[in-house]
Design an enzyme around this catalytic site. Structure first.
Site, short mmCIF file in Angstrom:
data_model
loop_
_atom_site.label_atom_id
_atom_site.label_comp_id
_atom_site.label_asym_id
_atom_site.label_seq_id
_atom_site.Cartn_x
_atom_site.Cartn_y
_atom_site.Cartn_z
N LYS A 80 65.04 56.81 72.02
CA LYS A 80 65.63 57.83 71.15
C LYS A 80 65.10 57.58 69.75
O LYS A 80 64.81 56.43 69.38
CB LYS A 80 67.16 57.65 71.13
CG LYS A 80 67.92 58.92 70.89
CD LYS A 80 68.17 59.68 72.19
CE LYS A 80 68.99 60.91 71.97
NZ LYS A 80 69.33 61.62 73.19
N GLY A 223 81.24 75.82 74.88
CA GLY A 223 79.95 75.96 74.18
C GLY A 223 78.88 76.31 75.19
O GLY A 223 79.14 76.91 76.22
N VAL A 225 77.12 74.55 77.33
CA VAL A 225 77.25 74.02 78.68
C VAL A 225 78.57 74.49 79.33
O VAL A 225 78.58 74.97 80.47
CB VAL A 225 77.19 72.47 78.68
CG1 VAL A 225 77.39 71.93 80.10
CG2 VAL A 225 75.86 71.99 78.13
N TYR A 227 80.50 77.01 78.84
CA TYR A 227 80.58 78.43 79.20
C TYR A 227 79.76 78.72 80.46
O TYR A 227 80.20 79.43 81.36
CB TYR A 227 80.12 79.29 78.03
CG TYR A 227 80.69 80.69 78.10
CD1 TYR A 227 81.97 80.95 77.62
CD2 TYR A 227 79.98 81.73 78.68
CE1 TYR A 227 82.52 82.22 77.72
CE2 TYR A 227 80.52 83.00 78.77
CZ TYR A 227 81.78 83.24 78.28
OH TYR A 227 82.33 84.49 78.38
P1 NAI Z 1 78.14 72.98 72.11
O1 NAI Z 1 78.19 72.49 70.72
O2 NAI Z 1 77.38 74.21 72.43
O3 NAI Z 1 79.64 73.21 72.64
C1 NAI Z 1 80.71 72.37 72.39
C2 NAI Z 1 81.97 73.22 72.42
O4 NAI Z 1 83.11 72.38 72.34
C3 NAI Z 1 82.06 74.20 71.23
O5 NAI Z 1 82.38 75.48 71.70
C4 NAI Z 1 83.20 73.61 70.39
O6 NAI Z 1 83.90 74.59 69.67
C5 NAI Z 1 84.04 72.97 71.45
N1 NAI Z 1 84.95 71.94 70.98
C6 NAI Z 1 84.77 71.04 70.00
N2 NAI Z 1 85.85 70.24 69.89
C7 NAI Z 1 86.71 70.64 70.84
C8 NAI Z 1 88.00 70.20 71.24
N3 NAI Z 1 88.61 69.19 70.63
N4 NAI Z 1 88.61 70.84 72.26
C9 NAI Z 1 88.01 71.88 72.89
N5 NAI Z 1 86.78 72.33 72.55
C10 NAI Z 1 86.14 71.73 71.53
O7 NAI Z 1 77.63 71.74 72.97
P2 NAI Z 1 77.00 71.77 74.42
O8 NAI Z 1 75.53 71.81 74.34
O9 NAI Z 1 77.72 72.76 75.24
O10 NAI Z 1 77.37 70.30 74.94
C11 NAI Z 1 78.68 69.97 75.36
C12 NAI Z 1 78.75 68.48 75.66
O11 NAI Z 1 77.82 68.15 76.68
C13 NAI Z 1 78.41 67.59 74.47
O12 NAI Z 1 79.21 66.44 74.54
C14 NAI Z 1 76.97 67.21 74.72
O13 NAI Z 1 76.64 65.97 74.14
C15 NAI Z 1 76.94 67.12 76.22
N6 NAI Z 1 75.62 67.33 76.78
C16 NAI Z 1 74.95 68.50 76.55
C17 NAI Z 1 73.69 68.70 77.08
C18 NAI Z 1 72.97 70.01 76.89
O14 NAI Z 1 72.00 70.27 77.63
N7 NAI Z 1 73.39 70.87 75.96
C19 NAI Z 1 73.02 67.67 77.88
C20 NAI Z 1 73.84 66.49 78.12
C21 NAI Z 1 75.07 66.34 77.55
#
Ligand code: NAI
Length: 386
Positions: A80, A223, A225, A227
């Protein structure tokens, strides 16, 4: 910070500190392992309160990538790079320890100007911060080039395809540049969500349930993932319970997924459901929240879900809750990157992401056979491959 002790404790191969006076680049490239191949893992551009925090983050993330890549059967090690996002005009103040998280607004604005830079290269109103940001990534590219391919970088928090394009001007050891599948945010997240969905199906089968029809699944975080995961679950007939701190995202889910109900984001872990899928932040499973779980499976995308790994994993095991280890379940994104590097297209990538079912089954079998937690079983399997 006792760097060598930290490296010894975490089994790190190499830490490389990069500095570029012109752009103000301060980066640490953490190569945890190249035992299985070149280290593969993204580039994070983030504010940190101290050098120590930045280095620790790089080390923790690089080690996580080693385990994730190994257990996913990828011919890559783990690495990383962390760029310490010191504001361009306020280096001194930041150095003196101003805490705080990344300013989402500032990154968004920088990204917008950077995008404009690509579409309107003659624009004289270019923000100098943007060109300095570009210089930082080019300087990082030169550092990566000197590593001769021991580490390949890509997108992570705070970075964009335009940043990767800058790195690409100096080295080939970068993914997720403009035009690649990985640069389309939705594709990587889609593959991550698909992997989580496959993992939920596998976990239900482990408990003798063959179908998601009418199964209540609580998804925390809607978010990219979360959704997409809801879409898969809804299509398979699951009863969705959803939560997000952004009310519009909840509303959108309630409209799109018939029968879905909403829950308080702070208490969704305690919802009356079969599966709890954390897809927001890490650390949601603490010694306190684990006692409030009413599900029989925890399977979500969030990284580092367990605040105290041994303790929380042990409690879930004792309570008969099946935990799908986060780095096994959320590997869809990195599997996608790795296969794209080999020239694969979307269909072949999806096929390989579906392999998460087999990996997870092995983890469950190892845990049952050795009477250990599924978190320990995943580590043990990854270490045996290493
Ligand atoms: P994102 O930022 O698009 O979505 C995160 C969502 O969680 C947002 O809608 C936000 O408003 C919501 N949120 C934040 N705090 C919250 C809480 N306390 N309660 C309920 N909802 C809350 O992130 P993404 O890309 O969807 O990733 C989600 C998780 O998966 C993260 O932890 C990320 O590290 C992990 N991840 C994502 C990958 C990817 O391909 N995007 C790959 C591997 C892991």
């Amino acid at each position: 910070m006792q760097l060598w002790q930290e490296m010894e404790r975490e089994g790190m191969e190499e830490l490389i500190f990069c500095h570029d006076a012109d752009s103000g680049l301060r980066a640490v490239i953490a190569i945890h392992s190249t035992a299985l191949g070149p280290a593969l893992g993204g580039c994070r551009y983030w504010t940190y309160a101290s050098e120590e925090e930045a280095v620790r983050d790089a080390v923790k993330l690089a080690k996580g990538m080693t385990y994730k890549n190994a257990i996913s059967g990828l011919p890559y090690g783990g690495g990383k790079v962390v760029i310490w996002d010191v504001p361009f005009a306020k280096n001194v103040k930041q150095d003196q320890g101003s805490h705080g998280s990344q300013s989402v607004e500032r990154v968004a604005s920088e990204q917008k100007v950077a995008a404009d830079q690509v579409t309107h290269p003659q624009d004289k109103s270019l923000d100098t911060d943007v060109s300095r940001r570009a210089q930082r990534f080019r300087a990082l590219g030169r550092c990566l080039e000197r590593l001769n391919g021991r580490y390949v970088t890509g997108l992570d928090l705070g970075t964009t395809a335009i940043d990767m394009d800058q790195i690409r001007m100096e080295t080939a050891y970068v993914t997720d540049t403009t035009g690649s599948l990985g640069a389309q945010d939705d594709f990587t997240a889609e593959m991550t969500a698909y992997g989580v969905y496959i993992g939920i199906v596998t976990s239900l089968r482990q408990q003798g349930i063959a179908s998601l029809q009418s199964i209540p699944v609580a998804v925390q975080g809607l978010g990219k993932v979360g959704y997409a995961l809801c879409r898969y679950l809804h299509a398979a007939g699951a009863r969705l319970i959803v939560a997000d701190v952004v009310p519009e995202r909840v509303q959108r889910a309630l409209v799109q997924f018939s029968g879905a109900i909403s829950a308080d984001p702070a208490h969704i872990h305690a919802a009356d459901c079969k599966v709890f899928a954390p897809c927001a932040l890490g650390g949601v499973l603490t010694p306190a929240t684990v006692e409030e779980l009413r599900c029989s499976i925890v399977a979500g995308a969030a990284n580092n879900q367990l605040s105290e790994r041994q303790l929380v994993a042990g409690r879930m095991q004792a309570r008969g809750i099946l935990y799908a280890p986060d780095y096994v379940l959320n590997a869809g994104g990195i599997i996608s990157t790795a296969y794209e590097l080999e020239g694969a297209g979307p269909d072949l990538i999806r096929q390989n992401v579906a392999g998460i079912a087999g990996t997870l089954s092995k983890v469950y079998a190892e845990a049952a056979q050795s009477a250990i937690s599924t978190a320990d079983a995943a580590d043990r399997l990854a270490e045996s491959i290493l």
